[in-house]
Design a protein around this motif. Structure first.
Motif, PDB file in Angstrom:
ATOM      1  N   ARG A  91       6.763   6.932   2.206  1.00  0.00           N
ATOM      2  CA  ARG A  91       6.670   6.059   3.377  1.00  0.00           C
ATOM      3  C   ARG A  91       5.281   5.442   3.470  1.00  0.00           C
ATOM      4  O   ARG A  91       5.122   4.247   3.707  1.00  0.00           O
ATOM      5  N   ARG A  92       4.250   6.247   3.233  1.00  0.00           N
ATOM      6  CA  ARG A  92       2.874   5.758   3.333  1.00  0.00           C
ATOM      7  C   ARG A  92       2.576   4.754   2.228  1.00  0.00           C
ATOM      8  O   ARG A  92       1.928   3.743   2.481  1.00  0.00           O
ATOM      9  N   GLU A  93       3.064   5.023   1.025  1.00  0.00           N
ATOM     10  CA  GLU A  93       2.872   4.076  -0.073  1.00  0.00           C
ATOM     11  C   GLU A  93       3.535   2.740   0.248  1.00  0.00           C
ATOM     12  O   GLU A  93       3.000   1.679  -0.063  1.00  0.00           O
ATOM     13  N   THR A  94       4.692   2.814   0.893  1.00  0.00           N
ATOM     14  CA  THR A  94       5.385   1.587   1.288  1.00  0.00           C
ATOM     15  C   THR A  94       4.553   0.806   2.302  1.00  0.00           C
ATOM     16  O   THR A  94       4.426  -0.425   2.196  1.00  0.00           O
ATOM     17  N   GLU A  95       3.956   1.501   3.266  1.00  0.00           N
ATOM     18  CA  GLU A  95       3.079   0.842   4.235  1.00  0.00           C
ATOM     19  C   GLU A  95       1.912   0.153   3.528  1.00  0.00           C
ATOM     20  O   GLU A  95       1.589  -0.998   3.827  1.00  0.00           O
ATOM     21  N   VAL A  96       1.303   0.876   2.602  1.00  0.00           N
ATOM     22  CA  VAL A  96       0.172   0.334   1.850  1.00  0.00           C
ATOM     23  C   VAL A  96       0.620  -0.864   1.025  1.00  0.00           C
ATOM     24  O   VAL A  96      -0.061  -1.893   0.980  1.00  0.00           O
ATOM     25  N   MET A  97       1.791  -0.768   0.399  1.00  0.00           N
ATOM     26  CA  MET A  97       2.288  -1.865  -0.426  1.00  0.00           C
ATOM     27  C   MET A  97       2.479  -3.132   0.399  1.00  0.00           C
ATOM     28  O   MET A  97       2.110  -4.221  -0.037  1.00  0.00           O
ATOM     29  N   PHE A  98       3.024  -3.010   1.597  1.00  0.00           N
ATOM     30  CA  PHE A  98       3.215  -4.186   2.438  1.00  0.00           C
ATOM     31  C   PHE A  98       1.875  -4.818   2.818  1.00  0.00           C
ATOM     32  O   PHE A  98       1.747  -6.046   2.852  1.00  0.00           O
ATOM     33  N   LEU A  99       0.876  -3.994   3.084  1.00  0.00           N
ATOM     34  CA  LEU A  99      -0.450  -4.536   3.396  1.00  0.00           C
ATOM     35  C   LEU A  99      -1.058  -5.224   2.175  1.00  0.00           C
ATOM     36  O   LEU A  99      -1.663  -6.299   2.291  1.00  0.00           O
ATOM     37  N   LEU A 100      -0.895  -4.623   1.003  1.00  0.00           N
ATOM     38  CA  LEU A 100      -1.373  -5.257  -0.233  1.00  0.00           C
ATOM     39  C   LEU A 100      -0.675  -6.591  -0.460  1.00  0.00           C
ATOM     40  O   LEU A 100      -1.306  -7.576  -0.853  1.00  0.00           O
ATOM     41  N   ALA A 101       0.635  -6.617  -0.207  1.00  0.00           N
ATOM     42  CA  ALA A 101       1.415  -7.833  -0.424  1.00  0.00           C
ATOM     43  C   ALA A 101       1.003  -8.946   0.531  1.00  0.00           C
ATOM     44  O   ALA A 101       1.226 -10.120   0.258  1.00  0.00           O
ATOM     45  N   LYS A 102       0.377  -8.567   1.642  1.00  0.00           N
ATOM     46  CA  LYS A 102      -0.143  -9.566   2.575  1.00  0.00           C
ATOM     47  C   LYS A 102      -1.542 -10.023   2.179  1.00  0.00           C
ATOM     48  O   LYS A 102      -2.139 -10.848   2.850  1.00  0.00           O
ATOM     49  N   GLY A 103      -2.071  -9.439   1.088  1.00  0.00           N
ATOM     50  CA  GLY A 103      -3.365  -9.866   0.583  1.00  0.00           C
ATOM     51  C   GLY A 103      -4.546  -9.030   1.042  1.00  0.00           C
ATOM     52  O   GLY A 103      -5.692  -9.380   0.769  1.00  0.00           O
ATOM     53  N   HIS A 104      -4.284  -7.916   1.715  1.00  0.00           N
ATOM     54  CA  HIS A 104      -5.373  -7.070   2.213  1.00  0.00           C
ATOM     55  C   HIS A 104      -5.924  -6.165   1.111  1.00  0.00           C
ATOM     56  O   HIS A 104      -5.210  -5.804   0.179  1.00  0.00           O
ATOM     57  N   ASN A 105      -7.181  -5.775   1.248  1.00  0.00           N
ATOM     58  CA  ASN A 105      -7.827  -4.915   0.252  1.00  0.00           C
ATOM     59  C   ASN A 105      -7.882  -3.465   0.742  1.00  0.00           C
ATOM     60  O   ASN A 105      -7.476  -3.159   1.873  1.00  0.00           O
ATOM     61  N   ALA A 106      -8.412  -2.582  -0.114  1.00  0.00           N
ATOM     62  CA  ALA A 106      -8.466  -1.149   0.192  1.00  0.00           C
ATOM     63  C   ALA A 106      -9.283  -0.867   1.455  1.00  0.00           C
ATOM     64  O   ALA A 106      -8.912  -0.004   2.254  1.00  0.00           O
ATOM     65  N   ALA A 107     -10.370  -1.590   1.661  1.00  0.00           N
ATOM     66  CA  ALA A 107     -11.204  -1.365   2.844  1.00  0.00           C
ATOM     67  C   ALA A 107     -10.430  -1.686   4.127  1.00  0.00           C
ATOM     68  O   ALA A 107     -10.500  -0.937   5.109  1.00  0.00           O
ATOM     69  N   ILE A 149      -7.132  -1.675   4.429  1.00  0.00           N
ATOM     70  CA  ILE A 149      -6.051  -0.704   4.529  1.00  0.00           C
ATOM     71  C   ILE A 149      -6.560   0.616   5.085  1.00  0.00           C
ATOM     72  O   ILE A 149      -5.916   1.228   5.936  1.00  0.00           O
ATOM     73  N   GLN A 150      -7.737   1.031   4.642  1.00  0.00           N
ATOM     74  CA  GLN A 150      -8.307   2.287   5.140  1.00  0.00           C
ATOM     75  C   GLN A 150      -8.522   2.205   6.649  1.00  0.00           C
ATOM     76  O   GLN A 150      -8.196   3.142   7.384  1.00  0.00           O
ATOM     77  N   ASP A 151      -9.059   1.098   7.125  1.00  0.00           N
ATOM     78  CA  ASP A 151      -9.298   0.942   8.568  1.00  0.00           C
ATOM     79  C   ASP A 151      -7.985   0.850   9.350  1.00  0.00           C
ATOM     80  O   ASP A 151      -7.829   1.478  10.390  1.00  0.00           O
ATOM     81  N   LYS A 152      -7.058   0.075   8.847  1.00  0.00           N
ATOM     82  CA  LYS A 152      -5.786  -0.155   9.530  1.00  0.00           C
ATOM     83  C   LYS A 152      -4.969   1.130   9.648  1.00  0.00           C
ATOM     84  O   LYS A 152      -4.360   1.386  10.684  1.00  0.00           O
ATOM     85  N   LEU A 153      -4.967   1.947   8.587  1.00  0.00           N
ATOM     86  CA  LEU A 153      -4.134   3.152   8.574  1.00  0.00           C
ATOM     87  C   LEU A 153      -4.912   4.425   8.896  1.00  0.00           C
ATOM     88  O   LEU A 153      -4.346   5.518   8.853  1.00  0.00           O
ATOM     89  N   CYS A 154      -6.197   4.283   9.194  1.00  0.00           N
ATOM     90  CA  CYS A 154      -7.050   5.431   9.537  1.00  0.00           C
ATOM     91  C   CYS A 154      -7.022   6.497   8.434  1.00  0.00           C
ATOM     92  O   CYS A 154      -6.782   7.680   8.693  1.00  0.00           O
ATOM     93  N   ILE A 155      -7.258   6.045   7.201  1.00  0.00           N
ATOM     94  CA  ILE A 155      -7.336   6.944   6.058  1.00  0.00           C
ATOM     95  C   ILE A 155      -8.653   6.680   5.333  1.00  0.00           C
ATOM     96  O   ILE A 155      -9.303   5.657   5.576  1.00  0.00           O
TER      97      ILE A 155
END
Length: 62
Positions: free
Chosen positions: A3-19, A21-27
């Motif tokens: 589930r978490r990988e899917t969340e990350v994948m959708f954010l990546l597909a929107k063009g977001h970077n790791a930084a 994603i870390q802030d958005k998902l609190c990881i």
């Protein structure tokens, strides 16, 4: 894919970077990068551009 990988994948597909994603998902940044690495391995791709192309190709098929 988890589930978490899917969340990350959708954010990546929107063009977001790791930084972002870390802030958005609190990881941590390393956790975000681990999820990204797992996603790329599972999809047999090597970078975000390949993911974006995959999403675009799938969209074109609809």
């Amino acid at each position: 894919m988890s589930r978490r990988e899917t969340e990350v994948m959708f954010l990546l597909a929107k063009g977001h970077n790791a930084a972002y994603i870390q802030d958005k998902l609190c990881i941590s940044k390393s956790t975000a990068k681990t999820h990204i690495s797992h996603i790329y391995r599972k999809l047999d791709i090597h970078n975000q551009q390949a993911l974006l192309s995959m999403v675009e190709d799938a969209r074109d098929e609809l």
